[in-house]
Scaffold this active site. Structure first.
Site, PDB file in Angstrom:
ATOM      1  N   LYS E  96       0.887  -1.173   0.180  1.00 34.42           N
ATOM      2  CA  LYS E  96      -0.080  -0.119  -0.110  1.00 34.42           C
ATOM      3  C   LYS E  96       0.966   1.171  -0.005  1.00 34.42           C
ATOM      4  O   LYS E  96       1.917   1.198   0.459  1.00 34.42           O
ATOM      5  CB  LYS E  96      -0.852  -0.005   1.124  1.00 34.42           C
ATOM      6  CG  LYS E  96      -2.283   0.725   1.059  1.00 34.42           C
ATOM      7  CD  LYS E  96      -3.261  -0.062   0.267  1.00 34.42           C
ATOM      8  CE  LYS E  96      -4.441   0.631  -0.053  1.00 34.42           C
ATOM      9  NZ  LYS E  96      -5.470  -0.401  -0.325  1.00 34.42           N
ATOM     10  N   ASP E 136      -6.784   4.247  -5.277  1.00 34.65           N
ATOM     11  CA  ASP E 136      -7.196   4.143  -3.796  1.00 34.65           C
ATOM     12  C   ASP E 136      -7.924   5.314  -3.717  1.00 34.65           C
ATOM     13  O   ASP E 136      -7.978   6.296  -4.438  1.00 34.65           O
ATOM     14  CB  ASP E 136      -6.016   3.912  -2.806  1.00 34.65           C
ATOM     15  CG  ASP E 136      -6.650   3.264  -1.595  1.00 34.65           C
ATOM     16  OD1 ASP E 136      -6.573   1.991  -1.354  1.00 34.65           O
ATOM     17  OD2 ASP E 136      -7.031   3.960  -0.677  1.00 34.65           O
TER      18      ASP E 136
END
Lengths: 258, 258, 258, 258, 258, 258
Positions: E96, E136
């Site tokens: 991430k 995202d």
């Protein structure tokens, strides 16, 4: 090679697993390739490269072109290169290579094709930081230049450092030609010193009068050592009063022998 | 291998230089490496990789772990891989490899160390577009996974495509385990068709009941062929009325044999 | 260039195919790129890089920023670089580059953007072992620093060796600024020696008083040669008794001319 | 090309800086190389590769071998490839290349040498993710195979994806040979549909009967369109009742014309 | 994350060293970079990329742009990605990333500069076989396109596969936009099936009406589920008889909300 | 670090955006890895590498092994390295690294495993032209040798230049061991000179008698400075008449202290 290694290993009290590691080469490569000869036919060749040990750095060692080359000989010579680098404190390992061929039976064009095909087959093995070839029996600055050029072509840039022993104009080093003979003379003089023999009272007989023998003779002669005999594959000279080496070199050059 | 090759070459009327090229592998590599065994001692191993021919594409071929592996055997098997790829029209060449070791005498930890050391030594040779290993005698998805992982570590990224025959969760293909046996059954049925023998009237005897034999038996059994005999290295089953293959597989599994 | 080359080729008795090879550059690259100017508009630029010959090693040659740059000029200059490296025995080939732009009409920010865009477009061509740029008309240490920085960014590491002529703090060489003028003075003094003219009795007139002219004048002056005339694009100085070069340099510096 | 581009740009109301960017190719490369002809002499060749635009992905475009090839033509064709990829929604840019040579005057051996030398000179430019050549006038699967092989040799691994239009056994695609002709027939039928003309009532005249013309004729003939005329560089056929295309193809094949 | 992990680890009876390995990310990178804002001033930014685990393959995970991004949050999200890939059997690991910035306060130009600077700083970390970003919170196809373009520039070739979630014309996948919402609806319907509730008798309330919420609502609505409530950060809709989702989407689009 | 930086920045009148850039490291990397201890259990370790600034060239800085290592300390030390390189005019940037571990509690085997795992995790970060580690607290020539060997293994060639401070036989530099102490003594003598104090009249007290303290003491002693006090973590020596440093070193060596 193994016998002498074992004697040294006994003296050093080396443990078995390290002996085994040092007795066997890290990597042996056998390549087969073919070239088109000047007469238009195709001939196949077998070449070798043995990397004995790289613990101290990139492996280093010559490539010989000879009909009698075989994998066992190359393996032994590669091991000697490991010891040579190690005992002289150079951060390099040992390797050796060869191609089964008689360079006297091939034209320059064919020798170039042989060298380039061998280089292409080993392009993943050679490299300035991996394995660095040098001239040996049957090879010289021309072969090193072709090898360097082919290696450079494959990698898309000029890589001078992939071989030693190349021509000066390709980035070779001054003094490379006479270096081995110079080394022989230096170590001989050191041996005399250790044996407490004055050079002026020493005599020498030299077997082989190619690049190494010729320069050894010359350097020893210049230091005042009496060279009483010189021989090569076809003739021999003997004079108990000492040979005149510069004249002999001239004679060889004039007769295109060395 | 050479004998059969020469028969084929005669039929194809191949010229001498091409025969020579196809009889000799492009590249043979012998590597020596050592690992620390579970008992703390060091053991040396010799491994091989032979790339027979890459004219049609990257070379492809299995790696076997066996005490009887030797360079000549690996050379022959690599050549068979070249023919196999070529006659089936796959744009791949042929290769084979092996390590002299008895996998039954080594723990999983030792086998992993052996596989990783062998892979590191050949990291310049393998590659998705260069040379792609696969399982063979004594190796399977575990060895392929270790090889892939070590190759990926050396290259700093995940390279699934460097081996075939890996576990599904590492990106392996569905159906890979039973593929060879399935191939045997398909070609057997095609042979029956050519010979105009109906499967229901055919019988089969199967020698070997490992991965290949077991799945060959199962697929032929499912096509209605009567399997009258099955044998492996330690026992044999015979029933002229036909063996119940699913039950036999169950028996093998329960006795941990295949 | 071609005329002089042919004269030399005649003297050397060069065969036709080698003449053709040497008359034509190995590779010519024309790139188009655009940058955002300080006023927010977009401007397109055309740049060149010509690699004349790499037989002796990586190609070497400057990059000029000038409104009159064109491909033919760059081709000729690249060839001169090949001869320059070859006759001085440096293992480098010859190249040259340029961008059509007037550096006086662009801010530092714009010149940096132009240099970086040109470098990015040629990132596959440049390299320490492939092709090494240097300053030329309209470029200097700033441009070389931007080029080196952009090349390093594209390759993810600091590559000092991709250009010569950079600032000292970026790894440039001491003495680079005055090197060309120093060379002019050395070769002039050698010519005097050959002509058996004593420096004290020689006079010199120098056309151009930028980096090269200024340092040539200074070095010759220091060796006792009487500099009777100096000129640049906007003015000229003449004194049959000899000009005071250090004072003249001071004058130029104070008036921000060189 | 520029004229039509400007019409389109006017319709799209494109701003000036983008027009300029699209009118000029990103990169033009001119290479000079020489090969040894079958008769032992050396001949020099000039080749081109123009990469027009890569905004949408790797550039794509054919290579033509023709005596009339020149940089301007290649630039225009490269631009057409950019539009072609863009309007069909393929994530590729546009490029084109060529070599000044008459393929009919060279043996297969010479054409292979020309292709390999051109590829080596452009090895930094081509690549599956950079610039992907294809056959064009005067080139076909053989040239693409040599290009792929040389590119693979330079990079030390098999790189099938560097060209399209190669032989099936080298990983080429089924249907590639007839693809362009098939495209012509599909778009012709769509045009008829839009013009509300039934194929059975349409007639066609086809200029050129090489790979594209022949397959266009065949596919249209199979859809029931009456082909009334066919011509190539040396002869023409006319029949207002419609030509029998399969027979005509047979005639061409027998006379070794297409 | 750690709490839930420990519950799962207890159930799996994981040994301590593996727990520790899975609790801690393999690699965390924090980068600082600056860009020139539209108003000419320079602003510094801090960005993160956490690679939690790569045992199963290249790591995969989105990049968020938000003022509240911090290293701990990114670490937790990266771990969730590892579990997500693993439980769905995809040969990928988890990662991430994020940048501390409020995308609503930056122009497109500034967002592009931020994305390119972040990408350049992490060019050694990302890669199709190493670590593959995705959109995202606060990022979408534009950011992915800039990232892909900058990564391609740094590596000198087009590398489509370095990101997912890019625009269709850059090689993105059809159906990517609605994929997450589609997934929510599929898993909801499977849950109903498991709970033996007929969709026609089920009701749903959806919190959030961005990309994910909107498509979840639409797909569930199309399957006949009554959506009784929908809310986002600024307003909420409630109708016990069921909302008309297509109309609601139209309303959102017209008011430029989603 | 920040305080002193701000004082210097005020003196230099640095603008805010440059201050921010110099206060924050370009890149911070935290890695987690595990090794198998000699007792068979697995232990996890956390390591750091902070690259503060690379504007002047590849970053340079030591790696420390200590239980108290933390990211903030490493960040501060990395910044000091940037200033150190910059003020001494070396074309390098600044970096620092560390691993949380107590080297005194680990066997040589474990330290080797820790060093190799840390190196593998940072193989993309280190490099002769990117980031060059050196010994620091708790590390020495052994750790540098392992790091160099692992880095070389990962890259498939010997890369001596990736670390400084390695053993002589691995290509280390003569004089590296005593270099820091020699620097301390040189700068002390220069300070005396500036203060116009004659060495013969100066006294010195030295805190710490490891590699740096010991050699500082020795060099100052040899220059005639009276060393009145020496201390390390466990004991202290004081003699107002001056200590005999060579004897003290002998005492330390005999008691295996330094």
């Amino acid at each position: 090679m193994i016998d002498r290694f074992n004697i040294a290993a006994d003296i050093l009290n080396l443990e078995e697993s390290i002996r085994q590691k040092l007795q066997r080469p890290e990597k042996q490569i056998v390549v087969n390739f073919s070239i088109t000869l000047d007469n238009g036919t195709t001939q196949n060749f077998e070449g070798y490269r043995v990397i004995h040990n790289t613990a101290l750095g990139p492996s280093k060692g010559g490539i010989r072109y000879d009909n009698a080359v075989n994998l066992d000989e190359v393996k032994a010579l590669a091991a000697w290169m490991t010891w040579k680098s190690a005992v002289t404190g150079i951060p390099f390992g040992g390797a050796k290579g060869g191609i089964i061929c008689d360079p006297k039976n091939h034209s320059k064009t064919e020798l170039e094709k042989i060298t380039r095909a061998y280089t292409k087959a080993l392009a993943d093995i050679f490299g300035p930081e991996k394995d660095v070839p040098a001239p040996d029996m049957g090879t010289g600055p021309d072969e090193m230049g072709w090898l360097m050029d082919e290696f450079s072509l494959v990698h898309g840039k000029t890589i001078h450092a992939v071989v030693t022993g190349k021509h000066l104009h390709s980035g070779g080093s001054l003094g490379r030609v006479e270096a081995t003979g110079r080394g022989v003379s230096i170590i001989s003089l050191l041996a005399l010193e250790k044996l407490k023999i004055r050079p002026a009272r020493a005599t020498a007989a030299i077997q082989g009068f190619g690049n190494v023998g010729l320069h050894s003779a010359l350097f020893l002669y210049q230091k005042g050592i009496k060279i009483v005999a010189v021989s090569d594959v076809s003739e021999a000279f003997y004079n108990p009063e000492g040979l005149n080496i510069p004249e002999l070199i001239l004679y060889y050059n004039l007769n295109n022998k060395s």
